[in-house]
Design a protein around this motif. Structure first.
Motif, PDB file in Angstrom:
ATOM      1  N   THR A   1      10.358  -5.801 -34.470  1.00  0.00           N
ATOM      2  CA  THR A   1      10.855  -4.349 -34.706  1.00  0.00           C
ATOM      3  C   THR A   1      12.207  -4.492 -34.119  1.00  0.00           C
ATOM      4  O   THR A   1      13.226  -3.726 -34.803  1.00  0.00           O
TER       5      THR A   1
ATOM      6  N   LEU B   1      14.759  -5.939 -36.648  1.00  0.00           N
ATOM      7  CA  LEU B   1      15.169  -5.201 -37.863  1.00  0.00           C
ATOM      8  C   LEU B   1      16.030  -4.007 -37.120  1.00  0.00           C
ATOM      9  O   LEU B   1      17.126  -3.850 -37.829  1.00  0.00           O
ATOM     10  N   ARG B   2      15.834  -3.492 -36.132  1.00  0.00           N
ATOM     11  CA  ARG B   2      17.044  -2.554 -35.621  1.00  0.00           C
ATOM     12  C   ARG B   2      18.211  -3.286 -35.362  1.00  0.00           C
ATOM     13  O   ARG B   2      19.307  -2.610 -35.349  1.00  0.00           O
TER      14      ARG B   2
ATOM     15  N   THR C   1       5.984  -4.911 -44.006  1.00  0.00           N
ATOM     16  CA  THR C   1       7.263  -4.029 -43.644  1.00  0.00           C
ATOM     17  C   THR C   1       7.040  -2.806 -43.195  1.00  0.00           C
ATOM     18  O   THR C   1       7.455  -2.300 -42.188  1.00  0.00           O
TER      19      THR C   1
ATOM     20  N   LEU D   1       7.563  -0.681 -39.842  1.00  0.00           N
ATOM     21  CA  LEU D   1       8.565   0.693 -39.812  1.00  0.00           C
ATOM     22  C   LEU D   1       7.707   1.630 -39.167  1.00  0.00           C
ATOM     23  O   LEU D   1       8.159   2.640 -38.418  1.00  0.00           O
TER      24      LEU D   1
ATOM     25  N   MET E   1       8.085   1.476 -35.780  1.00  0.00           N
ATOM     26  CA  MET E   1       9.411   1.850 -35.196  1.00  0.00           C
ATOM     27  C   MET E   1       9.473   3.272 -35.105  1.00  0.00           C
ATOM     28  O   MET E   1       9.941   4.017 -34.308  1.00  0.00           O
TER      29      MET E   1
ATOM     30  N   GLN F   1      17.530  -2.195 -44.231  1.00  0.00           N
ATOM     31  CA  GLN F   1      18.255  -1.247 -43.037  1.00  0.00           C
ATOM     32  C   GLN F   1      18.330   0.118 -43.487  1.00  0.00           C
ATOM     33  O   GLN F   1      18.175   0.722 -42.488  1.00  0.00           O
TER      34      GLN F   1
ATOM     35  N   VAL G   1      15.009   1.217 -42.396  1.00  0.00           N
ATOM     36  CA  VAL G   1      15.097   1.482 -40.933  1.00  0.00           C
ATOM     37  C   VAL G   1      15.554   2.652 -40.553  1.00  0.00           C
ATOM     38  O   VAL G   1      15.043   3.623 -39.694  1.00  0.00           O
TER      39      VAL G   1
ATOM     40  N   ASP H   1      13.757   5.758 -38.597  1.00  0.00           N
ATOM     41  CA  ASP H   1      14.400   6.177 -37.528  1.00  0.00           C
ATOM     42  C   ASP H   1      14.959   7.293 -37.248  1.00  0.00           C
ATOM     43  O   ASP H   1      14.453   8.113 -36.331  1.00  0.00           O
TER      44      ASP H   1
END
Length: 232
Positions: free
Chosen positions: A94, A97-98, A133, A137, A140, A205, A208, A212
């Motif tokens: 995670t 990915l960030r 995935t 996510l 996250m 991204q 993400v 987020d």
């Protein structure tokens, strides 16, 4: 055109195996190897491969730190990072990915899955292993309980919000077009506009960013009433 690959793993046997698989495929070429994260950063900056296979756990710099060093710099290389991991929900994945990684691959993947992953990451057109995935996510998004997605809804057009929601679910351009009754070329234009507005390099991204920001909540499509509709 040939897709160039750099392999970063602290185990020589693993690197040899990955090299053998990649070099057996037409259109793929290994241009370098690294045995640790620091070496990977130096090699990527020097060789500028299309894809870097980055082991998550390496000495000196781990895969997360190496990815952050490469993609968080003022002038990042064009390389897309594919994280290699042993676990589906490794906490380090995670963070990778960030940090800007374009995807991840389990180390028990088949040779065909590895080749497909490299090609997909190089193209930037799809996310890897959508179901897994999304689980990452979701994890996250749990770290951002206060986010409500308003920032992205204000930044994007209503139609771009619709497209981003489907990107975050792992949908392809064809699937998005069918669901939203749009030509695939129109979907591609929307995706490119979304990437530009979000300042990100690829679809993963963008996903993400959607999680987020709170635009997508774990196990739910919407964070709340949105602006989506027939616009754009």
């Amino acid at each position: 055109m040939t897709t160039t690959v750099l392999i970063a793993d602290d185990q020589a046997l693993v690197r040899s195996g990955l090299r053998a698989i990649i070099e057996s495929e037409p259109g793929l070429a290994v241009v370098g190897e690294a045995a640790d994260g620091a070496g990977a950063v130096e090699a990527v900056r020097r060789l500028r491969p299309d894809v870097a296979l980055m082991d998550i756990r390496m000495p000196h710099l781990d895969g997360v730190a190496a990815t952050r060093a490469l993609l968080g710099s003022r002038t990042p290389p064009p390389t897309r990072v594919l994280i290699l991991t042993t676990f589906h929900l490794d906490e380090y994945v995670t963070e990778a990915l960030r940090a800007g990684a374009s995807g991840f691959l389990l180390k028990d993947a088949t040779a065909d899955q590895l080749v497909e992953a490299v090609r997909v990451i190089a193209s930037g057109e799809a996310m890897l292993s959508p179901a897994v995935t999304r689980r990452l996510l979701d994890r996250m998004a749990d770290d951002r309980p206060e986010a409500d997605g308003r920032e992205l809804r204000d930044l994007l057009s209503p139609r771009e919000v619709d497209v981003l929601l489907m990107v975050a679910r792992g949908s392809s351009n064809a699937e998005i077009g069918a669901a939203l009754q749009l030509a695939e070329s129109t979907v591609k234009s929307h995706v490119q506009s979304i990437l530009g507005k979000l300042g990100v390099r690829d679809r993963l991204q963008a996903a993400v960013a959607a999680y987020d920001s709170g635009l997508v909540r774990p196990r739910n499509r919407w964070a709340g009433p949105g602006r989506g509709g027939s616009g754009g």
